[in-house]
Design a protein around this motif. Sequence first.
Motif, PDB file in Angstrom:
ATOM      1  N   GLY A  87      11.355  37.668 -30.882  1.00  0.00           N
ATOM      2  CA  GLY A  87      12.479  36.913 -30.297  1.00  0.00           C
ATOM      3  C   GLY A  87      13.420  37.790 -29.495  1.00  0.00           C
ATOM      4  O   GLY A  87      14.318  37.287 -28.815  1.00  0.00           O
ATOM      5  N   HIS A  88      13.239  39.126 -29.583  1.00  0.00           N
ATOM      6  CA  HIS A  88      14.128  40.062 -28.861  1.00  0.00           C
ATOM      7  C   HIS A  88      13.291  41.196 -28.266  1.00  0.00           C
ATOM      8  O   HIS A  88      13.334  42.326 -28.749  1.00  0.00           O
ATOM      9  CB  HIS A  88      15.189  40.635 -29.801  1.00  0.00           C
ATOM     10  N   PRO A  89      12.550  40.909 -27.209  1.00  0.00           N
ATOM     11  CA  PRO A  89      11.663  41.941 -26.658  1.00  0.00           C
ATOM     12  C   PRO A  89      12.397  43.150 -26.108  1.00  0.00           C
ATOM     13  O   PRO A  89      11.782  44.179 -25.848  1.00  0.00           O
ATOM     14  CB  PRO A  89      10.921  41.192 -25.541  1.00  0.00           C
ATOM     15  N   GLU A  90      13.708  43.046 -25.960  1.00  0.00           N
ATOM     16  CA  GLU A  90      14.498  44.205 -25.489  1.00  0.00           C
ATOM     17  C   GLU A  90      14.605  45.263 -26.576  1.00  0.00           C
ATOM     18  O   GLU A  90      15.035  46.385 -26.314  1.00  0.00           O
ATOM     19  CB  GLU A  90      15.922  43.767 -25.103  1.00  0.00           C
ATOM     20  N   ILE A  91      14.228  44.912 -27.813  1.00  0.00           N
ATOM     21  CA  ILE A  91      14.351  45.868 -28.927  1.00  0.00           C
ATOM     22  C   ILE A  91      12.971  46.366 -29.358  1.00  0.00           C
ATOM     23  O   ILE A  91      12.083  45.577 -29.697  1.00  0.00           O
ATOM     24  CB  ILE A  91      15.091  45.233 -30.120  1.00  0.00           C
ATOM     25  N   LEU A  92      12.831  47.702 -29.322  1.00  0.00           N
ATOM     26  CA  LEU A  92      11.629  48.358 -29.839  1.00  0.00           C
ATOM     27  C   LEU A  92      11.904  48.741 -31.292  1.00  0.00           C
ATOM     28  O   LEU A  92      12.939  49.360 -31.587  1.00  0.00           O
ATOM     29  CB  LEU A  92      11.345  49.632 -29.015  1.00  0.00           C
ATOM     30  N   ILE A  93      10.993  48.370 -32.185  1.00  0.00           N
ATOM     31  CA  ILE A  93      11.153  48.774 -33.583  1.00  0.00           C
ATOM     32  C   ILE A  93      10.539  50.165 -33.751  1.00  0.00           C
ATOM     33  O   ILE A  93       9.372  50.374 -33.430  1.00  0.00           O
ATOM     34  CB  ILE A  93      10.461  47.781 -34.540  1.00  0.00           C
ATOM     35  N   VAL A  94      11.363  51.092 -34.215  1.00  0.00           N
ATOM     36  CA  VAL A  94      10.903  52.454 -34.518  1.00  0.00           C
ATOM     37  C   VAL A  94      10.836  52.525 -36.045  1.00  0.00           C
ATOM     38  O   VAL A  94      11.868  52.462 -36.711  1.00  0.00           O
ATOM     39  CB  VAL A  94      11.904  53.492 -33.959  1.00  0.00           C
ATOM     40  N   SER A  95       9.646  52.589 -36.573  1.00  0.00           N
ATOM     41  CA  SER A  95       9.533  52.533 -38.041  1.00  0.00           C
ATOM     42  C   SER A  95       8.182  53.052 -38.516  1.00  0.00           C
ATOM     43  O   SER A  95       7.174  52.873 -37.847  1.00  0.00           O
ATOM     44  CB  SER A  95       9.706  51.086 -38.519  1.00  0.00           C
ATOM     45  N   ASN A  96       8.209  53.655 -39.713  1.00  0.00           N
ATOM     46  CA  ASN A  96       6.948  54.093 -40.333  1.00  0.00           C
ATOM     47  C   ASN A  96       6.478  53.092 -41.386  1.00  0.00           C
ATOM     48  O   ASN A  96       5.522  53.351 -42.116  1.00  0.00           O
ATOM     49  CB  ASN A  96       7.138  55.469 -40.985  1.00  0.00           C
ATOM     50  N   ILE A  97       7.142  51.942 -41.470  1.00  0.00           N
ATOM     51  CA  ILE A  97       6.837  50.991 -42.552  1.00  0.00           C
ATOM     52  C   ILE A  97       5.567  50.196 -42.231  1.00  0.00           C
ATOM     53  O   ILE A  97       5.380  49.740 -41.101  1.00  0.00           O
ATOM     54  CB  ILE A  97       8.032  50.026 -42.758  1.00  0.00           C
ATOM     55  N   LEU A 115      11.304  54.338 -12.570  1.00  0.00           N
ATOM     56  CA  LEU A 115      12.737  54.278 -12.888  1.00  0.00           C
ATOM     57  C   LEU A 115      12.894  54.624 -14.366  1.00  0.00           C
ATOM     58  O   LEU A 115      12.845  53.742 -15.229  1.00  0.00           O
ATOM     59  CB  LEU A 115      13.305  52.883 -12.597  1.00  0.00           C
ATOM     60  N   PRO A 116      13.073  55.898 -14.671  1.00  0.00           N
ATOM     61  CA  PRO A 116      13.206  56.283 -16.087  1.00  0.00           C
ATOM     62  C   PRO A 116      14.515  55.754 -16.683  1.00  0.00           C
ATOM     63  O   PRO A 116      15.353  55.213 -15.967  1.00  0.00           O
ATOM     64  CB  PRO A 116      13.210  57.813 -16.030  1.00  0.00           C
ATOM     65  N   SER A 117      14.657  55.968 -17.949  1.00  0.00           N
ATOM     66  CA  SER A 117      15.806  55.380 -18.641  1.00  0.00           C
ATOM     67  C   SER A 117      17.114  56.138 -18.376  1.00  0.00           C
ATOM     68  O   SER A 117      17.144  57.364 -18.344  1.00  0.00           O
ATOM     69  CB  SER A 117      15.513  55.395 -20.141  1.00  0.00           C
ATOM     70  N   LEU A 118      18.175  55.367 -18.210  1.00  0.00           N
ATOM     71  CA  LEU A 118      19.548  55.925 -18.160  1.00  0.00           C
ATOM     72  C   LEU A 118      19.927  56.421 -19.543  1.00  0.00           C
ATOM     73  O   LEU A 118      20.409  57.539 -19.723  1.00  0.00           O
ATOM     74  CB  LEU A 118      20.495  54.821 -17.672  1.00  0.00           C
ATOM     75  N   GLY A 119      19.723  55.554 -20.515  1.00  0.00           N
ATOM     76  CA  GLY A 119      20.107  55.921 -21.885  1.00  0.00           C
ATOM     77  C   GLY A 119      19.454  54.981 -22.884  1.00  0.00           C
ATOM     78  O   GLY A 119      18.929  53.925 -22.508  1.00  0.00           O
ATOM     79  N   SER A 120      19.487  55.372 -24.143  1.00  0.00           N
ATOM     80  CA  SER A 120      18.908  54.550 -25.203  1.00  0.00           C
ATOM     81  C   SER A 120      19.928  54.405 -26.326  1.00  0.00           C
ATOM     82  O   SER A 120      20.733  55.310 -26.563  1.00  0.00           O
ATOM     83  CB  SER A 120      17.645  55.212 -25.768  1.00  0.00           C
ATOM     84  N   MET A 121      19.848  53.255 -27.008  1.00  0.00           N
ATOM     85  CA  MET A 121      20.725  53.014 -28.166  1.00  0.00           C
ATOM     86  C   MET A 121      19.839  52.739 -29.367  1.00  0.00           C
ATOM     87  O   MET A 121      19.051  51.787 -29.353  1.00  0.00           O
ATOM     88  CB  MET A 121      21.616  51.800 -27.927  1.00  0.00           C
ATOM     89  N   LEU A 179      14.487  51.708 -37.414  1.00  0.00           N
ATOM     90  CA  LEU A 179      15.619  51.666 -36.479  1.00  0.00           C
ATOM     91  C   LEU A 179      15.257  50.740 -35.327  1.00  0.00           C
ATOM     92  O   LEU A 179      14.067  50.545 -35.042  1.00  0.00           O
ATOM     93  CB  LEU A 179      15.940  53.069 -35.924  1.00  0.00           C
ATOM     94  N   TYR A 180      16.266  50.181 -34.685  1.00  0.00           N
ATOM     95  CA  TYR A 180      16.056  49.325 -33.518  1.00  0.00           C
ATOM     96  C   TYR A 180      16.536  50.061 -32.279  1.00  0.00           C
ATOM     97  O   TYR A 180      17.670  50.566 -32.261  1.00  0.00           O
ATOM     98  CB  TYR A 180      16.869  48.036 -33.642  1.00  0.00           C
ATOM     99  N   ARG A 181      15.692  50.078 -31.246  1.00  0.00           N
ATOM    100  CA  ARG A 181      16.077  50.793 -30.018  1.00  0.00           C
ATOM    101  C   ARG A 181      16.106  49.873 -28.799  1.00  0.00           C
ATOM    102  O   ARG A 181      15.155  49.118 -28.578  1.00  0.00           O
ATOM    103  CB  ARG A 181      15.088  51.930 -29.738  1.00  0.00           C
TER     104      ARG A 181
END
Length: 299
Positions: free
Chosen positions: A93-103, A128-134, A288-290
Amino acid sequence: MPAASNVLSSIDSAQPQTFDIRPFPGAVGAEVTGLDLAQPINAADFTRIHRAHLDHHVLVFRDQHITPEEHIAFSRRFGELQIHVLKQFLLEGHPEILIVSNIIENGRNIGLGDAGKFWHSDLSYKALPSLGSMLHAQELPSEGGDTLFADMHRAWDAVPEALRKVVEGRSAAHSYTARYAETKFEGDWRPTLTAAQLAEVKEVIHPVVRTHPENGRKALFVSEGFTTRIVGLPADESRDVLQQLYALSVLEANIYRHRWQPHDLVFWDNRSLIHLAAGCPAHLRRKLYRTTIQGDAPF
Ligand code: SIN
């Protein structure tokens, strides 16, 4: 989703917040306390945050109890968001968020388990590389799991004159698949890329030394994670030069090591920094969510 005009008017009328921005003792990073990212951020507060981000390159917002929608909304204040090529690890539902997880749940990795296993700047393999990540902490291990950030402006400052002469004006190739299949931690996290995914991550060429479009400073823009060669140099010389640049990129004095606390949101500048996930024991859960904000074509 609210209409854009409603969002802007709510930003205009947002109440100022009282918050502190305290630089960390080393060369890189600052901590932001007292700010609630679940609330709209008014223009003056946003300007202060933006300035601090340019000055310190990584901001650690403590104690953020925000939803994915709020995480995305704050990220969008800085630019358009990029959707990661590994669609299987995007938050439903939120493709803008990448899940970073070892689970692993039901026999399947819920996220990208070894994101950041090599030093890199996010999405440097795109035109166009990334400006920044959260990156927003959801579940943290009791041991390990730190993220390290290295200042690439200071890295460039450290490059000796003779090496500068070799790389100035040169470009380097960046590829998502450069080290895709190499595992550094336990487990086999990396799914085989489909033809469509491979088509999304074709090799790109960027300057070895870029100028930050907002602070005007030069920064090295190569990393062991995604850079494959310096264009126009023989293969052995390219390898040797890149090794020298990588070593100068990660001098101890230019690194901030982030030890995660619950509800941290960490916002870094991919034009100024490279970063590395230090990893944690495989049996400890980390999630974490990125979000990843698109930047300009490097020059
Ligand atoms: C990343 O490279 O975005 C992930 C960093 C981390 O997991 O600490």
